[in-house]
Write an enzyme that holds these catalytic residues in place. Structure first.
Site, PDB file in Angstrom:
ATOM      1  N   ASP A  94      45.972  37.895  51.401  1.00  0.00           N
ATOM      2  CA  ASP A  94      46.297  37.345  50.088  1.00  0.00           C
ATOM      3  C   ASP A  94      45.434  38.059  49.055  1.00  0.00           C
ATOM      4  O   ASP A  94      44.299  38.449  49.351  1.00  0.00           O
ATOM      5  CB  ASP A  94      46.024  35.838  50.072  1.00  0.00           C
ATOM      6  N   ASP A 123      44.544  36.981  45.513  1.00  0.00           N
ATOM      7  CA  ASP A 123      43.615  36.099  44.799  1.00  0.00           C
ATOM      8  C   ASP A 123      42.889  35.168  45.759  1.00  0.00           C
ATOM      9  O   ASP A 123      43.508  34.411  46.487  1.00  0.00           O
ATOM     10  CB  ASP A 123      44.369  35.260  43.756  1.00  0.00           C
TER      11      ASP A 123
END
Length: 186
Positions: free
Chosen positions: A35, A37
């Site tokens: 991922d 963020d």
């Protein structure tokens, strides 16, 4: 009055995880999903300030020489690709609704929702323009409503605006709200 708190992470400490090169996958191939963020970059006050460091970029490139790597994000695929800037990765934007990768891979899901999402985004921008710290981000196949920088007293206004938009036709039957780390996603 509603309260909004970021829950503590429920995952193991990354330092406890095995080295990817030492995992015995048998006949199966190891694939790594990351991922953007909060994993590759820290969670920051302004979402565009989440910048990938040069050492992290180099680590991703090294990892991609050993296994297929996908960067998955709620952000627009083009934006994530620009931020990461490592070739031969798979990029999945809008939580997987927009994907590209090596060999010309290109997949978009539910393109019919894009005009509806744009209309919802436009309405939210109008309703939230006076809420300091709130921002509405167009992710093409989703809309992010960021409220990390919103004063505690104004946070219910953000949630109320999102809920009010979702109560309107055609949004009521086509869009759903998901909650993240100080963000709502449509």
């Amino acid at each position: 009055m509603a309260t909004f708190a970021v829950p503590p992470p429920q995952t193991r400490d990354w330092r406890e995880l095995p080295d990817a090169k030492t995992i015995d996958t048998g006949t199966k191939r190891l694939v790594v999903f990351l991922d953007y963020d909060g994993t590759l970059t820290p969670i920051v006050e302004a979402s565009d300030a989440a910048v990938l460091t040069a050492p992290m970029r180099a680590s991703i490139a090294r990892l991609a020489r050993h296994a297929p790597v996908a960067v998955v994000s709620g952000r627009a695929r083009e934006k994530v690709r620009e931020f990461v800037a490592v070739e031969n990765l798979y990029y999945a934007g809008s939580h997987g609704f927009d994907i590209d990768g090596p060999g010309g891979l290109r997949k978009q899901v539910k393109t019919s929702a894009v005009p509806i999402l744009r209309a919802a985004r436009s309405q939210l921008e109008v309703w939230l323009r006076d809420v300091a710290g709130a921002s509405v981000e167009d992710n093409v196949f989703s809309v992010s409503i960021h409220w990390r920088g919103v004063a505690e007293a104004d946070r219910p206004r953000v949630a109320g605006a999102v809920d009010a938009v979702l109560a309107l036709a055609p949004f009521r039957t086509t869009l759903r709200k998901f909650s993240g780390k100080c963000v709502f996603e449509l």
